[in-house]
Design an enzyme around this catalytic site. Structure first.
Site, PDB file in Angstrom:
ATOM      1  N   ARG A 130      17.042  87.450  -6.457  1.00 54.33           N
ATOM      2  CA  ARG A 130      16.723  88.341  -5.327  1.00 54.33           C
ATOM      3  C   ARG A 130      17.472  87.954  -4.056  1.00 54.33           C
ATOM      4  NH1 ARG A 130      12.198  91.560  -4.116  1.00 54.33           N
ATOM      5  NH2 ARG A 130      11.153  90.865  -6.014  1.00 54.33           N
ATOM      6  N   THR A 239       8.793  86.399 -14.329  1.00 58.58           N
ATOM      7  CA  THR A 239       9.565  87.468 -13.715  1.00 58.58           C
ATOM      8  C   THR A 239       8.723  88.555 -13.053  1.00 58.58           C
ATOM      9  OG1 THR A 239       9.714  88.371 -15.968  1.00 58.58           O
ATOM     10  CG2 THR A 239      11.624  87.183 -15.133  1.00 58.58           C
ATOM     11  N   HIS A 542     -25.261  79.619  11.469  1.00 58.95           N
ATOM     12  CA  HIS A 542     -25.740  80.812  12.160  1.00 58.95           C
ATOM     13  C   HIS A 542     -25.172  80.847  13.573  1.00 58.95           C
ATOM     14  CE1 HIS A 542     -28.485  83.986  13.439  1.00 58.95           C
ATOM     15  NE2 HIS A 542     -28.707  83.265  14.543  1.00 58.95           N
TER      16      HIS A 542
END
Length: 563
Positions: A130, A239, A542
């Site tokens: 790529r 892949t 809390h």
């Protein structure tokens, strides 16, 4: 070597010992090739050309670098005495390099697996063509989409909601170009970060497209037209996946786009039609809907996001419609024509019936993904794939019918999720290293990053019914959570499903702000076989959104406090 006049010349003082050298003298130059190891034990294959060696050389200093286990480039050095310069050309000679593991693909499964292999002391290379590491997820998937989801949510908040908190912004305007640059900056930083992790963990990054040409061989086609042969004791296919094409709808990434094109639109469309009501389609619809587009979703199935628990799906669908989504299910798209003004779609009922036309400025094809295994050499190697194109493996070892070849992530069965692929990568390398790698696919969470988010893990209520399980459920609405009310984010709920007799957690489903973060607590609980009482009796801070998880657990085994 020995010159014709009988004097002796030392060609090179190298950072590794020669393994073998074939050399001869031609017009005053010595040439040869050989194989050796660098100081860090990286094997190198090379061709050496030495020119202008006229005097005896005691030593020579050569400045060089390695990439993918191959030494390359012209380097110069100076020897002692009256020697002129020494030039060496290091390049691939076609001699295969040796690795314990070669990973084909550098997406979440591939790059994580490669790093883990390096950490385990294996000599590893990762092949990726790529041009950037991270695969679909980092480059054109998870990361850029989340960047745009975050940015578009800030824009919508500033435009519609800030004033109610006393923050008056005036005329809020969209700078889409700047938003895209911010997205690209996030992507670039993360992909470069992986390159740094490769260097840190001694992973050889090989630039090119890999093809399996033998049980222990990968041939890499490089961008310059050359090939590199890599030998490995183990090969791992990582892949990933690609967009599933839709017959009759041709993607041009301008007016008819995939998720890739939807991440880079140059302007906000007036009307966006999304083919497919899954997670990708609804996330991208959220981005462009917040920025001003009219969003129409067309889904072939009876429901959007079919894998989602029915009750939580209905809750989320109500929110989406409130946000402006138009959702049409059981609808089939049979054709698309690009026009000067946009796209004309032909649609019909999924069960059959009269066709109708629909127009849009942009159409997003989001009908799913399929394994990306074309051109890998699977057929030539006789590696089996199933009807969906997934590589058939032993899920305990990730091995194909050829034991030295394994596959992970989207290329095999299981949810197509980046975090699942990462777990596959780690477990696969552990098995290669002789350790006990394992992935519990029953505790892999799914997350939809809309606003509010949807997250779930384990069985849905529908699946429990199909399996004939005796179960109980408990629910808690986000509107009863103090932090959600304080933040003016009351939409959503948390739902537990547990075994009726043992109270063991079977599944948890959430709709709410930060549900993708909250789900981790129950994934951890399920991994250790916890009951809803275990979660309910765990102290939660809390005021926090996580208290909704505690209250839903209480509602399952007993009763909640705040509802």
């Amino acid at each position: 070597g020995t010159r014709t006049d009988g004097t002796t010349t030392t060609l090179l003082s190298l950072p590794f010992p020669w393994d073998r050298v074939l050399s001869h003298r031609r017009e005053g130059a010595w040439e040869g090739w050989g194989k050796g190891r660098t100081k860090d034990s990286t094997e190198a294959t090379y061709v050496v050309v030495v020119v202008a060696v006229r005097q005896t050389m005691a030593q020579a200093r050569v400045l060089s670098r390695t990439a993918s286990g191959i030494w390359k480039g012209w380097r110069t050095g100076t020897g002692s005495g009256r020697c002129t310069d020494l030039r060496c050309r290091w390049m691939s000679s076609g001699i295969p390099t040796e690795h314990d593991v070669v990973v084909v693909g550098a997406g979440p499964g591939g790059y994580v697996g490669a790093i883990k292999a390096g950490q385990l002391g294996l000599k590893v290379a990762c092949v990726e063509g790529r041009g950037a590491l991270g695969g679909t997820c980092l480059n054109v998937g998870c990361i850029p989409s989340k960047a745009l989801l975050n940015a578009s949510h800030k824009f919508e908040d500033a435009k519609k909601h800030f004033a109610s908190f006393g923050v008056v912004c005036g005329d809020v305007k969209l700078d889409l170009e700047a938003m895209m640059k911010k997205k690209e900056s996030a992507v670039s930083g993360l992909t470069k970060g992986i390159e740094g992790l490769f260097k840190k963990n001694k992973v050889d990054y090989v630039h090119g497209w890999g093809k399996i040409t033998g049980p222990n061989q990968v041939t890499v086609a490089k961008s310059d037209g050359t090939q590199e042969i890599m030998n490995a004791k183990n090969i791992v296919i990582a892949t990933g996946s690609e967009v599933t094409p839709l017959p009759g709808v041709e993607i041009d990434e301008e007016k008819i786009v995939s998720s890739t094109g939807a991440l880079s639109l140059k302007q906000v469309p007036k009307k966006l039609v999304i083919i497919g009501g899954g997670i990708i389609g609804l996330e991208m619809g959220s981005v462009w809907g917040r920025l001003g587009a009219e969003v129409q979703v067309l889904e072939y199935a009876k429901n959007i996001v079919p894998s989602m628990d029915g009750e939580t799906r209905k809750a989320m669908e109500r929110v989406l419609k409130k946000q402006g989504f138009k959702i049409k299910t059981q609808t089939k798209v049979t054709g698309a024509t690009v026009t000067p003004n946009g796209v004309k779609l032909t649609v019909e009922p999924a069960a059959g019936g009269a066709a109708e036309e629909m127009e849009a400025d942009v159409v997003l094809v989001a009908t799913g993904r399929r394994p990306n295994t074309a051109g890998l050499g699977l057929e030539e190697m006789g590696i089996e794939t199933d009807r969906a194109g997934r590589v058939v493996v032993d899920m305990a070892t990730f091995q194909t019918k050829i034991p030295s070849i394994r596959a992970i992530g989207d290329a095999i069965a299981g949810p197509m999720l980046a975090h699942k692929a990462e777990e596959d990568g780690v477990a696969c390398m552990e098995t290669i290293a002789g350790k006990n790698g394992h992935v519990n696919y029953g505790t892999v969470p799914s997350i939809m990053y809309t606003h509010p988010e949807v997250a779930w893990v384990g069985l849905t209520e529908e699946q429990c019914k199909e399996k004939g399980l005796e179960y109980k459920t408990g629910k808690f609405a986000m509107m009863a959570n103090s932090r959600a009310r304080t933040n003016d984010e009351p939409d959503g709920m948390v739902k537990f499903i547990s075994d009726k007799k043992t109270d063991k957690i079977l599944g948890v489903h959430m709709v709410g702000v930060n549900a993708g973060e909250l789900i981790a607590e129950v994934v951890f609980a399920m991994e250790y076989g916890a009951s809803t009482e275990d979660v309910a009796r765990t102290c939660h801070g809390h005021p926090t959104l996580s208290e909704a998880v505690k209250e839903a657990a209480m509602a399952t085994y007993d009763k909640p406090i705040h509802m």
